[in-house]
Design a protein around this motif. Structure first.
Motif, PDB file in Angstrom:
ATOM      1  N   TRP A  25      48.283  37.627  28.450  1.00  0.00           N
ATOM      2  CA  TRP A  25      47.096  37.029  29.064  1.00  0.00           C
ATOM      3  C   TRP A  25      45.828  37.448  28.324  1.00  0.00           C
ATOM      4  O   TRP A  25      44.958  36.642  28.039  1.00  0.00           O
ATOM      5  N   GLN A  26      45.718  38.726  27.999  1.00  0.00           N
ATOM      6  CA  GLN A  26      44.506  39.254  27.374  1.00  0.00           C
ATOM      7  C   GLN A  26      44.366  38.885  25.910  1.00  0.00           C
ATOM      8  O   GLN A  26      43.257  38.909  25.377  1.00  0.00           O
ATOM      9  N   THR A  27      45.465  38.555  25.244  1.00  0.00           N
ATOM     10  CA  THR A  27      45.381  38.277  23.811  1.00  0.00           C
ATOM     11  C   THR A  27      45.523  36.800  23.460  1.00  0.00           C
ATOM     12  O   THR A  27      45.348  36.439  22.299  1.00  0.00           O
ATOM     13  N   ASP A  28      45.832  35.967  24.410  1.00  0.00           N
ATOM     14  CA  ASP A  28      45.985  34.531  24.148  1.00  0.00           C
ATOM     15  C   ASP A  28      44.605  33.893  24.088  1.00  0.00           C
ATOM     16  O   ASP A  28      43.922  33.768  25.101  1.00  0.00           O
ATOM     17  N   GLU A  29      44.189  33.499  22.894  1.00  0.00           N
ATOM     18  CA  GLU A  29      42.849  32.936  22.712  1.00  0.00           C
ATOM     19  C   GLU A  29      42.618  31.704  23.569  1.00  0.00           C
ATOM     20  O   GLU A  29      41.531  31.499  24.092  1.00  0.00           O
ATOM     21  N   GLU A  30      43.653  30.883  23.718  1.00  0.00           N
ATOM     22  CA  GLU A  30      43.506  29.682  24.530  1.00  0.00           C
ATOM     23  C   GLU A  30      43.168  30.043  25.978  1.00  0.00           C
ATOM     24  O   GLU A  30      42.316  29.421  26.603  1.00  0.00           O
ATOM     25  N   MET A  31      43.819  31.064  26.504  1.00  0.00           N
ATOM     26  CA  MET A  31      43.552  31.484  27.882  1.00  0.00           C
ATOM     27  C   MET A  31      42.157  32.098  28.020  1.00  0.00           C
ATOM     28  O   MET A  31      41.491  31.928  29.021  1.00  0.00           O
ATOM     29  N   LEU A  32      41.740  32.818  27.005  1.00  0.00           N
ATOM     30  CA  LEU A  32      40.442  33.480  27.067  1.00  0.00           C
ATOM     31  C   LEU A  32      39.278  32.501  26.926  1.00  0.00           C
ATOM     32  O   LEU A  32      38.217  32.698  27.508  1.00  0.00           O
ATOM     33  N   LEU A  33      39.473  31.446  26.151  1.00  0.00           N
ATOM     34  CA  LEU A  33      38.378  30.520  25.865  1.00  0.00           C
ATOM     35  C   LEU A  33      38.403  29.250  26.702  1.00  0.00           C
ATOM     36  O   LEU A  33      37.427  28.513  26.742  1.00  0.00           O
ATOM     37  N   TYR A  34      39.504  28.979  27.358  1.00  0.00           N
ATOM     38  CA  TYR A  34      39.659  27.750  28.129  1.00  0.00           C
ATOM     39  C   TYR A  34      38.673  27.730  29.302  1.00  0.00           C
ATOM     40  O   TYR A  34      38.457  28.743  29.954  1.00  0.00           O
ATOM     41  N   LEU A  35      38.077  26.589  29.548  1.00  0.00           N
ATOM     42  CA  LEU A  35      37.183  26.438  30.700  1.00  0.00           C
ATOM     43  C   LEU A  35      37.992  25.924  31.873  1.00  0.00           C
ATOM     44  O   LEU A  35      38.302  24.738  31.966  1.00  0.00           O
ATOM     45  N   PHE A  36      38.369  26.829  32.750  1.00  0.00           N
ATOM     46  CA  PHE A  36      39.181  26.479  33.904  1.00  0.00           C
ATOM     47  C   PHE A  36      38.331  25.841  34.989  1.00  0.00           C
ATOM     48  O   PHE A  36      37.154  26.154  35.140  1.00  0.00           O
ATOM     49  N   THR A  37      38.951  24.956  35.767  1.00  0.00           N
ATOM     50  CA  THR A  37      38.267  24.383  36.926  1.00  0.00           C
ATOM     51  C   THR A  37      38.546  25.258  38.140  1.00  0.00           C
ATOM     52  O   THR A  37      39.448  26.109  38.118  1.00  0.00           O
ATOM     53  N   GLU A  38      37.828  25.031  39.200  1.00  0.00           N
ATOM     54  CA  GLU A  38      38.004  25.815  40.425  1.00  0.00           C
ATOM     55  C   GLU A  38      39.393  25.635  41.032  1.00  0.00           C
ATOM     56  O   GLU A  38      39.841  26.473  41.791  1.00  0.00           O
ATOM     57  N   ARG A  39      40.063  24.564  40.688  1.00  0.00           N
ATOM     58  CA  ARG A  39      41.395  24.304  41.255  1.00  0.00           C
ATOM     59  C   ARG A  39      42.534  24.738  40.341  1.00  0.00           C
ATOM     60  O   ARG A  39      43.692  24.558  40.685  1.00  0.00           O
ATOM     61  N   ASP A  40      42.220  25.297  39.192  1.00  0.00           N
ATOM     62  CA  ASP A  40      43.243  25.859  38.318  1.00  0.00           C
ATOM     63  C   ASP A  40      43.599  27.239  38.862  1.00  0.00           C
ATOM     64  O   ASP A  40      42.705  28.028  39.183  1.00  0.00           O
ATOM     65  N   VAL A  41      44.905  27.503  38.964  1.00  0.00           N
ATOM     66  CA  VAL A  41      45.321  28.764  39.580  1.00  0.00           C
ATOM     67  C   VAL A  41      46.369  29.487  38.753  1.00  0.00           C
ATOM     68  O   VAL A  41      47.066  28.888  37.934  1.00  0.00           O
ATOM     69  N   LEU A  42      46.452  30.779  38.994  1.00  0.00           N
ATOM     70  CA  LEU A  42      47.518  31.623  38.475  1.00  0.00           C
ATOM     71  C   LEU A  42      48.313  32.083  39.686  1.00  0.00           C
ATOM     72  O   LEU A  42      47.729  32.516  40.681  1.00  0.00           O
ATOM     73  N   ILE A  43      49.625  31.963  39.606  1.00  0.00           N
ATOM     74  CA  ILE A  43      50.501  32.426  40.682  1.00  0.00           C
ATOM     75  C   ILE A  43      51.338  33.559  40.115  1.00  0.00           C
ATOM     76  O   ILE A  43      52.064  33.379  39.132  1.00  0.00           O
ATOM     77  N   ASP A  44      51.202  34.736  40.722  1.00  0.00           N
ATOM     78  CA  ASP A  44      51.923  35.890  40.182  1.00  0.00           C
ATOM     79  C   ASP A  44      53.326  35.989  40.778  1.00  0.00           C
ATOM     80  O   ASP A  44      53.717  35.194  41.641  1.00  0.00           O
ATOM     81  N   SER A  45      54.094  36.972  40.315  1.00  0.00           N
ATOM     82  CA  SER A  45      55.499  37.075  40.702  1.00  0.00           C
ATOM     83  C   SER A  45      55.702  37.526  42.145  1.00  0.00           C
ATOM     84  O   SER A  45      56.829  37.509  42.636  1.00  0.00           O
ATOM     85  N   LYS A  46      54.648  37.883  42.835  1.00  0.00           N
ATOM     86  CA  LYS A  46      54.728  38.189  44.269  1.00  0.00           C
ATOM     87  C   LYS A  46      54.265  37.006  45.111  1.00  0.00           C
ATOM     88  O   LYS A  46      54.258  37.062  46.328  1.00  0.00           O
ATOM     89  N   GLY A  47      53.799  35.925  44.437  1.00  0.00           N
ATOM     90  CA  GLY A  47      53.359  34.727  45.146  1.00  0.00           C
ATOM     91  C   GLY A  47      51.868  34.666  45.404  1.00  0.00           C
ATOM     92  O   GLY A  47      51.389  33.698  45.994  1.00  0.00           O
ATOM     93  N   ALA A  48      51.121  35.673  44.977  1.00  0.00           N
ATOM     94  CA  ALA A  48      49.665  35.648  45.168  1.00  0.00           C
ATOM     95  C   ALA A  48      49.069  34.556  44.280  1.00  0.00           C
ATOM     96  O   ALA A  48      49.425  34.435  43.105  1.00  0.00           O
ATOM     97  N   VAL A  49      48.177  33.765  44.847  1.00  0.00           N
ATOM     98  CA  VAL A  49      47.540  32.648  44.145  1.00  0.00           C
ATOM     99  C   VAL A  49      46.091  33.034  43.863  1.00  0.00           C
ATOM    100  O   VAL A  49      45.335  33.328  44.786  1.00  0.00           O
ATOM    101  N   TYR A  50      45.719  33.041  42.583  1.00  0.00           N
ATOM    102  CA  TYR A  50      44.382  33.432  42.158  1.00  0.00           C
ATOM    103  C   TYR A  50      43.654  32.260  41.510  1.00  0.00           C
ATOM    104  O   TYR A  50      44.260  31.476  40.782  1.00  0.00           O
ATOM    105  N   SER A  51      42.367  32.189  41.712  1.00  0.00           N
ATOM    106  CA  SER A  51      41.534  31.221  41.005  1.00  0.00           C
ATOM    107  C   SER A  51      41.402  31.680  39.562  1.00  0.00           C
ATOM    108  O   SER A  51      41.007  32.828  39.292  1.00  0.00           O
ATOM    109  N   LEU A  52      41.712  30.810  38.607  1.00  0.00           N
ATOM    110  CA  LEU A  52      41.602  31.194  37.197  1.00  0.00           C
ATOM    111  C   LEU A  52      40.173  31.518  36.773  1.00  0.00           C
ATOM    112  O   LEU A  52      39.966  32.469  36.021  1.00  0.00           O
TER     113      LEU A  52
END
Length: 109
Positions: A25-52
């Motif tokens: 996550w920290q080294t992927d340039e695309e992830m670091l520079l991408y302009l996420f929208t408010e509805r883009d989310v990350l879902i972790d392995s425990k099921g927690a849903v985070y706003s990107l």
């Protein structure tokens, strides 16, 4: 706290992006520079849903918006399987969120 691995779900897209660990996550340039929208989310392995956008701004203090269920995850994985041309999407099954995320990883290989 984000539990890895995780997946990214962009708004209005069925394709999921597998993120193996915090280092990826920290080294992927695309992830670091991408302009996420408010509805883009990350879902972790425990099921927690985070706003990107929240994670991009301050990963240490980002709070979950809610939690996904295994059923929610299976629906996302099945939709992902269809667009990535994996057959028999209706037969995909997982008994945990961790297993559902692992399925996304296996489809990426």
């Amino acid at each position: 706290m984000i539990y890895w691995p995780a997946i990214i779900k962009h708004d209005n897209e069925d394709e999921l992006i597998f993120i193996a660990n915090e280092q990826q996550w920290q080294t992927d340039e695309e992830m670091l520079l991408y302009l996420f929208t408010e509805r883009d989310v990350l879902i972790d392995s425990k099921g927690a849903v985070y706003s990107l956008p929240d994670i991009q701004q301050s990963p240490e203090t980002a709070k979950p918006l809610g939690h996904a269920t295994v059923e929610n995850m299976l629906e996302l994985v099945r939709e992902h399987a269809v667009i990535t041309n994996h057959c028999c999407a209706s037969k995909i099954h997982a008994s945990s969120i961790e297993q559902a995320i692992a399925l996304v990883s296996s489809m990426s290989d």
